[in-house]
Design a protein around this motif. Structure first.
Motif, PDB file in Angstrom:
ATOM      1  N   ASN A 121       0.808  -1.218   0.000  1.00  0.00           N
ATOM      2  CA  ASN A 121       0.000   0.000   0.000  1.00  0.00           C
ATOM      3  C   ASN A 121       0.836   1.261   0.000  1.00  0.00           C
ATOM      4  O   ASN A 121       0.408   2.294  -0.520  1.00  0.00           O
ATOM      5  CB  ASN A 121      -0.939   0.007   1.200  1.00  0.00           C
ATOM      6  CG  ASN A 121      -2.321  -0.364   0.772  1.00  0.00           C
ATOM      7  OD1 ASN A 121      -2.624  -0.310  -0.419  1.00  0.00           O
ATOM      8  ND2 ASN A 121      -3.151  -0.753   1.698  1.00  0.00           N
ATOM      9  N   GLN A 122       2.018   1.191   0.605  1.00  0.00           N
ATOM     10  CA  GLN A 122       2.885   2.365   0.597  1.00  0.00           C
ATOM     11  C   GLN A 122       3.258   2.712  -0.855  1.00  0.00           C
ATOM     12  O   GLN A 122       3.374   3.879  -1.215  1.00  0.00           O
ATOM     13  CB  GLN A 122       4.143   2.121   1.461  1.00  0.00           C
ATOM     14  CG  GLN A 122       4.920   3.383   1.796  1.00  0.00           C
ATOM     15  CD  GLN A 122       4.059   4.522   2.381  1.00  0.00           C
ATOM     16  OE1 GLN A 122       3.232   4.319   3.255  1.00  0.00           O
ATOM     17  NE2 GLN A 122       4.242   5.737   1.848  1.00  0.00           N
ATOM     18  N   THR A 123       3.399   1.680  -1.686  1.00  0.00           N
ATOM     19  CA  THR A 123       3.696   1.913  -3.111  1.00  0.00           C
ATOM     20  C   THR A 123       2.581   2.736  -3.750  1.00  0.00           C
ATOM     21  O   THR A 123       2.828   3.606  -4.584  1.00  0.00           O
ATOM     22  CB  THR A 123       3.828   0.545  -3.842  1.00  0.00           C
ATOM     23  OG1 THR A 123       4.678  -0.263  -3.064  1.00  0.00           O
ATOM     24  CG2 THR A 123       4.376   0.692  -5.238  1.00  0.00           C
ATOM     25  N   TRP A 124       1.339   2.475  -3.314  1.00  0.00           N
ATOM     26  CA  TRP A 124       0.189   3.238  -3.834  1.00  0.00           C
ATOM     27  C   TRP A 124       0.318   4.707  -3.425  1.00  0.00           C
ATOM     28  O   TRP A 124       0.229   5.605  -4.250  1.00  0.00           O
ATOM     29  CB  TRP A 124      -1.115   2.618  -3.304  1.00  0.00           C
ATOM     30  CG  TRP A 124      -2.325   3.525  -3.319  1.00  0.00           C
ATOM     31  CD1 TRP A 124      -2.828   4.230  -2.273  1.00  0.00           C
ATOM     32  CD2 TRP A 124      -3.176   3.815  -4.435  1.00  0.00           C
ATOM     33  NE1 TRP A 124      -3.946   4.936  -2.642  1.00  0.00           N
ATOM     34  CE2 TRP A 124      -4.189   4.700  -3.973  1.00  0.00           C
ATOM     35  CE3 TRP A 124      -3.197   3.414  -5.771  1.00  0.00           C
ATOM     36  CZ2 TRP A 124      -5.201   5.191  -4.799  1.00  0.00           C
ATOM     37  CZ3 TRP A 124      -4.214   3.907  -6.594  1.00  0.00           C
ATOM     38  CH2 TRP A 124      -5.188   4.774  -6.107  1.00  0.00           C
ATOM     39  N   PHE A 125       0.590   4.946  -2.134  1.00  0.00           N
ATOM     40  CA  PHE A 125       0.710   6.336  -1.678  1.00  0.00           C
ATOM     41  C   PHE A 125       1.892   7.028  -2.355  1.00  0.00           C
ATOM     42  O   PHE A 125       1.827   8.209  -2.681  1.00  0.00           O
ATOM     43  CB  PHE A 125       0.876   6.388  -0.144  1.00  0.00           C
ATOM     44  CG  PHE A 125      -0.370   5.993   0.595  1.00  0.00           C
ATOM     45  CD1 PHE A 125      -1.577   6.643   0.349  1.00  0.00           C
ATOM     46  CD2 PHE A 125      -0.352   4.968   1.537  1.00  0.00           C
ATOM     47  CE1 PHE A 125      -2.745   6.269   1.009  1.00  0.00           C
ATOM     48  CE2 PHE A 125      -1.509   4.601   2.209  1.00  0.00           C
ATOM     49  CZ  PHE A 125      -2.705   5.247   1.945  1.00  0.00           C
ATOM     50  N   ASN A 126       2.972   6.263  -2.588  1.00  0.00           N
ATOM     51  CA  ASN A 126       4.166   6.845  -3.211  1.00  0.00           C
ATOM     52  C   ASN A 126       3.935   7.272  -4.651  1.00  0.00           C
ATOM     53  O   ASN A 126       4.740   8.012  -5.217  1.00  0.00           O
ATOM     54  CB  ASN A 126       5.339   5.853  -3.158  1.00  0.00           C
ATOM     55  CG  ASN A 126       5.845   5.676  -1.732  1.00  0.00           C
ATOM     56  OD1 ASN A 126       5.539   6.474  -0.853  1.00  0.00           O
ATOM     57  ND2 ASN A 126       6.616   4.615  -1.511  1.00  0.00           N
ATOM     58  N   SER A 127       2.834   6.815  -5.250  1.00  0.00           N
ATOM     59  CA  SER A 127       2.568   7.199  -6.636  1.00  0.00           C
ATOM     60  C   SER A 127       1.972   8.610  -6.718  1.00  0.00           C
ATOM     61  O   SER A 127       1.769   9.135  -7.808  1.00  0.00           O
ATOM     62  CB  SER A 127       1.627   6.179  -7.297  1.00  0.00           C
ATOM     63  OG  SER A 127       0.322   6.287  -6.743  1.00  0.00           O
ATOM     64  N   PHE A 128       1.708   9.239  -5.562  1.00  0.00           N
ATOM     65  CA  PHE A 128       1.172  10.615  -5.552  1.00  0.00           C
ATOM     66  C   PHE A 128       2.303  11.608  -5.303  1.00  0.00           C
ATOM     67  O   PHE A 128       3.344  11.254  -4.733  1.00  0.00           O
ATOM     68  CB  PHE A 128       0.102  10.756  -4.457  1.00  0.00           C
ATOM     69  CG  PHE A 128      -1.143   9.960  -4.762  1.00  0.00           C
ATOM     70  CD1 PHE A 128      -2.210  10.555  -5.440  1.00  0.00           C
ATOM     71  CD2 PHE A 128      -1.250   8.619  -4.405  1.00  0.00           C
ATOM     72  CE1 PHE A 128      -3.352   9.825  -5.739  1.00  0.00           C
ATOM     73  CE2 PHE A 128      -2.380   7.885  -4.709  1.00  0.00           C
ATOM     74  CZ  PHE A 128      -3.440   8.483  -5.375  1.00  0.00           C
ATOM     75  N   ASP A 129       2.087  12.869  -5.736  1.00  0.00           N
ATOM     76  CA  ASP A 129       3.122  13.905  -5.562  1.00  0.00           C
ATOM     77  C   ASP A 129       3.485  14.065  -4.095  1.00  0.00           C
ATOM     78  O   ASP A 129       4.649  14.257  -3.754  1.00  0.00           O
ATOM     79  CB  ASP A 129       2.624  15.258  -6.110  1.00  0.00           C
ATOM     80  CG  ASP A 129       2.537  15.222  -7.620  1.00  0.00           C
ATOM     81  OD1 ASP A 129       3.186  14.324  -8.206  1.00  0.00           O
ATOM     82  OD2 ASP A 129       1.803  16.046  -8.202  1.00  0.00           O
ATOM     83  N   ASP A 130       2.448  14.037  -3.228  1.00  0.00           N
ATOM     84  CA  ASP A 130       2.704  14.183  -1.793  1.00  0.00           C
ATOM     85  C   ASP A 130       2.136  12.947  -1.076  1.00  0.00           C
ATOM     86  O   ASP A 130       0.976  12.945  -0.634  1.00  0.00           O
ATOM     87  CB  ASP A 130       2.040  15.469  -1.288  1.00  0.00           C
ATOM     88  CG  ASP A 130       2.431  15.782   0.153  1.00  0.00           C
ATOM     89  OD1 ASP A 130       2.856  14.843   0.871  1.00  0.00           O
ATOM     90  OD2 ASP A 130       2.295  16.948   0.560  1.00  0.00           O
ATOM     91  N   PRO A 131       2.951  11.872  -0.948  1.00  0.00           N
ATOM     92  CA  PRO A 131       2.444  10.609  -0.373  1.00  0.00           C
ATOM     93  C   PRO A 131       1.859  10.786   1.026  1.00  0.00           C
ATOM     94  O   PRO A 131       0.816  10.203   1.346  1.00  0.00           O
ATOM     95  CB  PRO A 131       3.695   9.716  -0.319  1.00  0.00           C
ATOM     96  CG  PRO A 131       4.609  10.274  -1.342  1.00  0.00           C
ATOM     97  CD  PRO A 131       4.346  11.751  -1.385  1.00  0.00           C
ATOM     98  N   GLN A 132       2.495  11.631   1.867  1.00  0.00           N
ATOM     99  CA  GLN A 132       2.015  11.805   3.243  1.00  0.00           C
ATOM    100  C   GLN A 132       0.632  12.453   3.259  1.00  0.00           C
ATOM    101  O   GLN A 132      -0.265  12.028   3.992  1.00  0.00           O
ATOM    102  CB  GLN A 132       3.032  12.626   4.058  1.00  0.00           C
ATOM    103  CG  GLN A 132       2.797  12.614   5.561  1.00  0.00           C
ATOM    104  CD  GLN A 132       2.622  11.202   6.155  1.00  0.00           C
ATOM    105  OE1 GLN A 132       3.236  10.229   5.695  1.00  0.00           O
ATOM    106  NE2 GLN A 132       1.746  11.071   7.151  1.00  0.00           N
ATOM    107  N   GLN A 133       0.473  13.480   2.401  1.00  0.00           N
ATOM    108  CA  GLN A 133      -0.823  14.181   2.335  1.00  0.00           C
ATOM    109  C   GLN A 133      -1.916  13.209   1.854  1.00  0.00           C
ATOM    110  O   GLN A 133      -3.033  13.204   2.385  1.00  0.00           O
ATOM    111  CB  GLN A 133      -0.708  15.372   1.373  1.00  0.00           C
ATOM    112  CG  GLN A 133      -1.888  16.308   1.429  1.00  0.00           C
ATOM    113  CD  GLN A 133      -1.826  17.328   0.303  1.00  0.00           C
ATOM    114  OE1 GLN A 133      -1.551  17.000  -0.850  1.00  0.00           O
ATOM    115  NE2 GLN A 133      -2.051  18.588   0.655  1.00  0.00           N
ATOM    116  N   GLU A 134      -1.567  12.369   0.864  1.00  0.00           N
ATOM    117  CA  GLU A 134      -2.541  11.411   0.339  1.00  0.00           C
ATOM    118  C   GLU A 134      -2.923  10.394   1.417  1.00  0.00           C
ATOM    119  O   GLU A 134      -4.094  10.028   1.550  1.00  0.00           O
ATOM    120  CB  GLU A 134      -1.932  10.698  -0.884  1.00  0.00           C
ATOM    121  CG  GLU A 134      -2.902   9.852  -1.665  1.00  0.00           C
ATOM    122  CD  GLU A 134      -4.086  10.620  -2.254  1.00  0.00           C
ATOM    123  OE1 GLU A 134      -3.967  11.835  -2.539  1.00  0.00           O
ATOM    124  OE2 GLU A 134      -5.151   9.979  -2.407  1.00  0.00           O
TER     125      GLU A 134
END
Ligand SMILES: NC(=O)c1ccc[n+]([C@@H]2O[C@H](COP(=O)([O-])OP(=O)(O)OC[C@H]3O[C@@H](n4cnc5c(N)ncnc54)[C@H](O)[C@@H]3O)[C@@H](O)[C@H]2O)c1
Length: 261
Positions: free
Chosen positions: A197-210
């Motif tokens: 799932n972290q890979t999913w968040f990492n696909s966004f410009d701001d993973p922490q915000q997502e």
């Protein structure tokens, strides 16, 4: 009197133990006293496989690991034979390994569709068939790892969501065709904090915000843990869940209850 689940003497074959939910399930079954036969794509010498075996040892569990590519029918048969040669029985199958292939309905190539179906759908059916004679001898349980995407999805999560929806049909078919000797149930976790799932968040410009935005969509205001899903697997394999069959349970921190506006 305390409420206890004791699976000592039983053998749990768990796929995808080198990471995330499979690792959490292996630890939960180890705590319940079961012997663990784990597999994953990583080699026996990999740090992930070594970590799995060390965790099992720490939990006091007898465990073996096999490097298996579940998209290969020959390797599925070899895995099952290896577990039977080692432990002589299989009581519980946690068919968990899967991958996120998020291509979108228009852009997904035939190759990516086939590749994702081979692992996320076909391998579960093949492995269940390979384990069937052994499970029948033990009044066994099959637990199939689907996803909340089986019930609702996000644009672009195709063909993953298709494979996970189809798994709910596989759970129903195995339950009605192989019961009562084998009980089959499914689990549909929502967002669980895993490397996948972290890979999913990492696909966004701001993973922490997502990640924070996603957490905000959950009434429980957090993501799920692999320990929690492991606990569900142990419960579903236990005598306390003996009346559960043919259903895929959604464990999503209440996310599906919240209407989007
Ligand atoms: N993490 C979540 O939030 C979540 C939510 C819903 C459903 N799921 C499902 O739970 C399962 C595990 O997810 P995760 O996030 O823990 O995954 P992960 O990526 O952290 O781990 C995947 C595991 O599967 C194994 N694997 C991958 N391809 C394989 C292959 N071809 N043959 C054998 N093993 C293979 C890997 O070795 C690894 O052990 C998947 O089926 C996934 O779809 C996860």
């Amino acid at each position: 009197m305390s409420f206890e689940i004791d699976l000592s003497g039983k053998v749990a074959l768990i796929t995808g133990v080198t990471s995330g939910i499979g690792s959490g399930a292996a630890k939960a079954f180890a705590r319940a006293g079961a012997k663990i036969a784990g597999c994953g794509l990583e080699t026996k010498e990999s740090s992930e496989a070594i970590a799995f075996l060390e965790e099992m040892k720490l939990a006091g569990a007898d465990a073996v690991y096999s490097c298996t590519d579940l998209t290969r029918p020959d390797q599925i048969n070899a895995l099952t034979e290896e577990v039977l040669a080692c432990y002589g029985r299989i009581d519980i199958l946690v068919s968990n390994a899967g991958a996120n292939v998020f291509e979108g309905a228009e852009n997904c190539s035939e190759e990516r569709w086939m590749e994702n179906h081979q692992l996320n759908l076909t391998s579960h059916w093949r492995l269940a068939k390979a384990c069937k004679p052994a499970l029948e001898r033990q009044d066994g349980t099959i637990i199939i790892m689907s996803s909340n995407h089986a019930f609702s999805s996000i644009p672009g999560c195709f063909p993953y969501n298709i494979t996970k929806t189809a798994l709910t049909g596989l759970v129903r078919s195995l339950a009605i065709e192989w019961g009562p000797a084998i009980r089959t149930v499914g689990l549909s976790p929502g967002f669980i904090d895993t490397p996948g799932n972290q890979t999913w968040f990492n696909s966004f410009d701001d993973p922490q915000q997502e990640k924070e935005k996603t957490i905000g969509l959950h009434p429980v205001k957090r993501l799920g843990t692999t320990t929690e899903i492991g606990g569900w697997c142990v419960f579903l394999a236990s005598e306390y869940a003996a009346f559960a069959s043919g259903v895929t349970y959604l464990i999503d921190g209440g996310r599906s209850a919240l209407m989007q506006d």
